[in-house]
Every structure is written in C-alpha cells, then in structure tokens.
Design an enzyme around this catalytic site. Structure first.
Site, PDB file in Angstrom:
ATOM      1  N   HIS A  77      -1.164  -2.481   8.607  1.00 33.58           N
ATOM      2  CA  HIS A  77       0.597  -1.542   8.659  1.00 33.58           C
ATOM      3  C   HIS A  77       0.597  -1.238   9.834  1.00 33.58           C
ATOM      4  O   HIS A  77       0.250   0.079   9.967  1.00 33.58           O
ATOM      5  CB  HIS A  77       0.464  -0.463   7.481  1.00 33.58           C
ATOM      6  CG  HIS A  77       2.032  -0.622   7.240  1.00 33.58           C
ATOM      7  ND1 HIS A  77       3.101  -1.496   6.468  1.00 33.58           N
ATOM      8  CD2 HIS A  77       2.826   0.283   7.727  1.00 33.58           C
ATOM      9  CE1 HIS A  77       4.317  -0.947   6.651  1.00 33.58           C
ATOM     10  NE2 HIS A  77       3.807   0.336   7.315  1.00 33.58           N
ATOM     11  N   ASP A 115       4.520  -0.312  13.058  1.00 30.36           N
ATOM     12  CA  ASP A 115       5.826  -0.041  12.585  1.00 30.36           C
ATOM     13  C   ASP A 115       6.152  -0.361  13.798  1.00 30.36           C
ATOM     14  O   ASP A 115       7.031   0.208  14.423  1.00 30.36           O
ATOM     15  CB  ASP A 115       6.120   1.717  11.715  1.00 30.36           C
ATOM     16  CG  ASP A 115       6.025   0.973  10.141  1.00 30.36           C
ATOM     17  OD1 ASP A 115       7.154   0.472   9.857  1.00 30.36           O
ATOM     18  OD2 ASP A 115       5.408   1.475   9.604  1.00 30.36           O
ATOM     19  N   GLU A 155       8.474  -4.477   4.192  1.00 26.90           N
ATOM     20  CA  GLU A 155       8.246  -3.086   2.858  1.00 26.90           C
ATOM     21  C   GLU A 155       9.463  -2.654   2.036  1.00 26.90           C
ATOM     22  O   GLU A 155      10.141  -1.947   2.935  1.00 26.90           O
ATOM     23  CB  GLU A 155       7.816  -1.804   4.256  1.00 26.90           C
ATOM     24  CG  GLU A 155       7.373  -0.586   3.760  1.00 26.90           C
ATOM     25  CD  GLU A 155       6.796   0.193   4.414  1.00 26.90           C
ATOM     26  OE1 GLU A 155       5.807   0.704   4.229  1.00 26.90           O
ATOM     27  OE2 GLU A 155       6.889   0.080   5.571  1.00 26.90           O
ATOM     28  N   HIS A 190      10.008   0.861  -1.886  1.00 25.26           N
ATOM     29  CA  HIS A 190      10.006   1.694  -0.512  1.00 25.26           C
ATOM     30  C   HIS A 190       8.976   3.666  -1.276  1.00 25.26           C
ATOM     31  O   HIS A 190       9.066   3.682  -2.471  1.00 25.26           O
ATOM     32  CB  HIS A 190      10.659   1.465   0.822  1.00 25.26           C
ATOM     33  CG  HIS A 190       9.613   2.903   1.837  1.00 25.26           C
ATOM     34  ND1 HIS A 190      10.496   3.538   2.231  1.00 25.26           N
ATOM     35  CD2 HIS A 190       8.762   2.655   2.442  1.00 25.26           C
ATOM     36  CE1 HIS A 190       9.741   4.158   3.191  1.00 25.26           C
ATOM     37  NE2 HIS A 190       8.811   3.751   3.371  1.00 25.26           N
ATOM     38  N   HIS A 193       3.284   2.584  -2.058  1.00 23.02           N
ATOM     39  CA  HIS A 193       4.732   3.388  -2.031  1.00 23.02           C
ATOM     40  C   HIS A 193       4.913   3.121  -4.112  1.00 23.02           C
ATOM     41  O   HIS A 193       6.148   3.771  -4.420  1.00 23.02           O
ATOM     42  CB  HIS A 193       5.991   2.628  -1.318  1.00 23.02           C
ATOM     43  CG  HIS A 193       5.316   3.230  -0.122  1.00 23.02           C
ATOM     44  ND1 HIS A 193       5.950   4.378   0.108  1.00 23.02           N
ATOM     45  CD2 HIS A 193       5.698   2.622   1.133  1.00 23.02           C
ATOM     46  CE1 HIS A 193       6.256   4.636   1.668  1.00 23.02           C
ATOM     47  NE2 HIS A 193       5.588   3.395   2.007  1.00 23.02           N
ATOM     48  N   HIS A 247      -1.487   0.757   3.030  1.00 25.38           N
ATOM     49  CA  HIS A 247      -1.279   2.310   3.391  1.00 25.38           C
ATOM     50  C   HIS A 247      -0.770   2.731   2.617  1.00 25.38           C
ATOM     51  O   HIS A 247       0.013   3.209   2.668  1.00 25.38           O
ATOM     52  CB  HIS A 247      -0.407   2.113   4.336  1.00 25.38           C
ATOM     53  CG  HIS A 247       0.904   1.654   5.007  1.00 25.38           C
ATOM     54  ND1 HIS A 247       1.649   0.797   3.959  1.00 25.38           N
ATOM     55  CD2 HIS A 247       2.297   2.876   4.326  1.00 25.38           C
ATOM     56  CE1 HIS A 247       2.916   1.172   3.611  1.00 25.38           C
ATOM     57  NE2 HIS A 247       3.168   2.193   4.120  1.00 25.38           N
ATOM     58  N   ASP A 280      -0.593   3.439   9.519  1.00 30.29           N
ATOM     59  CA  ASP A 280       0.887   3.367   9.666  1.00 30.29           C
ATOM     60  C   ASP A 280       1.395   3.446  10.758  1.00 30.29           C
ATOM     61  O   ASP A 280       2.066   4.659  10.730  1.00 30.29           O
ATOM     62  CB  ASP A 280       1.483   4.125   8.372  1.00 30.29           C
ATOM     63  CG  ASP A 280       2.629   4.300   7.647  1.00 30.29           C
ATOM     64  OD1 ASP A 280       3.007   3.866   8.273  1.00 30.29           O
ATOM     65  OD2 ASP A 280       2.785   5.111   7.115  1.00 30.29           O
TER      66      ASP A 280
END
Length: 418
Positions: free
Chosen positions: A40, A42, A153, A180, A221, A242, A350
C-alpha cells in the site's frame, strides 16, 4: 575412503570456524533474492491533492523537493531513486478516494485515480511496468523494473454495482479494500458504528465476485465482523494491505489475535503498517488526547476559527506525536509471525498516505533498516524473503489459480439501485 575419513574432520572444523553472517549481510541477501513487494502506497492520492492529477512538470525520479509549507505539506515520501535504494521490486499503488464522496462521484474519482496511476507508470517505462498478474511481477523484477499494480481502497468506489467492479478489474485493479473509514451500504468499517454486523448479503456477493475475477479481497479498515464474514465465504487467501496487531496497539484499525488466526488458517497475509498511531500504543493515546484538545478548543472558541486553529497549533507544538522506532514495527511483525507463522506477514507501509511515520522509516528508501533489525532478532534469510515478497506472490498466485478454476462460474448479479 581413507581420504574421506581424514578430510571430514577438517571440513567440519572449517564450517565451525566460519563466522555467522552479520545482520546486514542477511538482510542484504534477502532483499537481493526477494525485493520488497509492498501492499500500500498513496502516491496517486498525492498527485490528486497536490497537482489535480496533472503530471506536466512532475519528476518522479526525485520528489524530495515537493514540500509545500504554505499548504502544510511535507515533501513526498516516494520517488524512483528512493524506491531503488529501498530495494522495492513491486508496489501496489492505492487509488484511494474519500469515503465522504457520494458513490457516483467516488466511482468517477476512482477512475481518475486509476488513470493518473497508469499515466505515471507509462511515463517511466525504463523503471516501472504496469502489472496485472504474478507472471508480470516476476518478469518486471527480472528486467530491473518496479512491478506496479493497482489497489482500490474502499468499496464505495464501485457505487454498489458489480458491473462497475468488473470494469475496475478490467482497468487493472487487483485488490479492493472492502471499506475505508466509514461503513458503506454493504459492509461495516472498523472505525464506524456497526450498521450491518459485518457483510450484508450483497456484500457477500461482492466478495464472491472479486474471488471469481481474481481480485484480492483486502480486509484493511474493515470491522472484525466484516473480516469474519469475508473469511467465512471460503475461497482463496485474503490480504490485509496495511494493518497491525491489536494485541500490541488497540486501535480499531488493527486485528485481534483471534482474527489473525483465522487469516492464517485462510492462508492469507497481514501487511504491517508504518503509521505511529497504528503501531505504537503511546501514539494512539496521543491521537486520542489531540482529538479531545481539538474538541475543547472548538468549544472554547466558538465562532472564531482563527483562535481555534491557533490553540490546536500551540498544543501540537508543545505535544509532538511520539513516533516510536523501527523496533516497534519489528515488534508488530514478530507478534504476527509468532502467532500465525512467517508465511502470513508482509509489508504495507502506507507511505505518502499518512502525515507521519515511525522514526527511521520516513520514506521508501528505509526498508533495508527494518530487515537489518529483524535479522538482529534472529530472522533467517529464508523468512525475511517471505516477508519481503514471497508471501505476497504466493497469495497473488493463489487468487489467480482460484479465478482460473472458477472462470465458468455464473457472474454475481447486482441488485437494482435505481
């Protein structure tokens, strides 16, 4: 035979005299044999927030100069030079969009995020390769390129439509995180009040269709009830892209030992996160204290947002977040590996999705330091190779095999939403 009898003690003596490899050598050997496959990152979110998805003038070879203090933004944590230094051979790029968006807008925003990710990869053909399967990952790494995969995500990104899910898969999405920070219409998040007690019947359809397609089911999540319902569907191994262990840090984003055992029994993989409030209990407590201070400042400064912000800024300056250390991340990895085995743990940093990281893991160049710490703790090169990428490759191959075996199954049908 006489020579053998004479030489055998000499050989044994030489073996006994050979010094063990240093932790640095063990880590280096593991990362050379099996470069990191991170679950993961971003960067696509950064491209959206900082640049409105405009790549003109953006140089991904080195992003250390991308700080924007006027907007409160630090420099990006990821670029090609630091990915190389960090021994990253494969990366899931997260095409995250906010769960606050209405679902039709979330679908559009996700398409835009997939588009910018694919355009970024295409701009650097010598360094990156878009991959849709494990064979491509292996080939890209052999060619010295970063195998680049796409992960969605949040289930809000499909707008309640299995047809949209299938089209996202066709565009390259190879995992989807079911929620999420908020519940959606068919699954409960771990950080929202329970609404469905896990998955709804349509949520089960989503999971089964993902499995049929070969899209990895990501349980980061989601609530523990959602995890249990997803695992109860059977099928190929899941991922948690993650997240960490709740036994060490009781954050709602983390996973209980009971559920970790279910993930191990499923053959899945838990990919450890580098965000301090998910790693270190003291950081989680700090975050709770900050939330309380923010609420206090708002109550004391009603109608005066400038004063409200100044009060929180002063608190932040006087109370910096405890960042923890590489050892704290190693503790998370050790706990999961001891509980369910080294075959079921990986890395999902992350990076570029959080405002702070564990000290010593500030950007994508720092992975080797974590491997040295684990080698110091007695991790073998073979187990470090599993952690770095072999576990993730195994799970990806299993999802592909399951999809191949179920290719002729009937597609799940969407419920009418209008």
């Amino acid at each position: 035979m006489k020579h053998t009898l004479i030489l055998a003690p000499l050989v044994l003596a030489l073996i006994a005299a050979t010094p063990p490899k240093s932790p640095e050598a063990v880590a280096e050997g593991a990362l050379r044999a099996a470069p990191v496959f991170d679950g993961h990152n971003d960067v696509p979110e950064q491209l959206r927030d900082r640049r409105k998805d405009v790549l003109e003038g953006f140089d991904f070879r080195d992003t250390r100069g991308t700080a924007d203090p006027s907007n409160g933004r630090a420099a990006m944590m990821t670029d090609l030079a630091r990915l190389k230094a960090g021994k990253v051979g494969a990366q899931f790029w997260s095409v995250y969009v906010s769960a606050d968006l209405p679902e039709p807008q979330a679908v559009q925003a996700t398409l835009e995020q997939i588009d910018v990710t694919r355009r970024l990869i295409a701009r650097y053909p010598a360094e990156m390769q878009l991959c849709m399967d494990s064979a491509c990952v292996i080939a890209a790494r052999k060619a010295g390129k970063i195998a680049s995969l796409i992960g969605m995500e949040g289930g809000h990104s499909i707008g309640g439509s299995l047809a949209v899910l299938r089209q996202m898969y066709a565009l390259g999405a190879r995992y989807m995180t079911l929620t999420h920070f908020k519940n959606n219409a068919w699954a409960d998040s771990g950080t929202d009040a329970p609404a469905h007690d896990g998955l709804t019947p349509f949520g089960v359809k989503v999971v089964r269709e993902m499995q049929r397609l070969g899209m990895l089911v990501d349980l980061a999540h989601v609530s523990e009830a959602t995890m249990a319902d997803a695992l109860a569907t059977g099928g190929p191994p899941v991922i948690v892209s993650h997240s960490n262990a709740r036994a060490i840090n009781h954050h709602a984003r983390n996973i209980s030992d009971a559920t970790l055992k279910l993930i191990g029994a499923n053959g899945g993989i838990v990919m450890v996160n580098f965000y301090p409030p998910y790693v270190v209990e003291a950081s989680r407590q700090w975050a709770a204290a900050r939330d309380a201070e923010q609420a206090r400042g708002k109550a004391l400064n009603r109608g005066d947002p400038v004063a409200e912000k100044a009060a929180l800024d002063a608190w932040d300056k006087a109370n910096p977040m405890p960042l923890g250390s590489i050892g704290d991340v190693a503790d998370q990895i050790d706990h999961i590996a001891r509980l369910i085995g080294p075959d079921h743990v990986g890395l999902g940093g992350d990076l570029d999705g959080v405002e702070a990281t564990i000290a010593g893991l500030e950007d994508v160049s720092k992975y080797p330091a974590l491997f040295v710490e684990l080698a110091r703790r007695g991790w073998s090169q073979a187990d470090l190779e599993k952690l770095s990428s072999r576990n993730m490759l195994r799970v990806l191959k299993a999802a592909e095999s399951y999809a191949a075996a179920h290719r002729d199954d009937l597609e799940q049908e969407s419920e009418t939403t209008f």
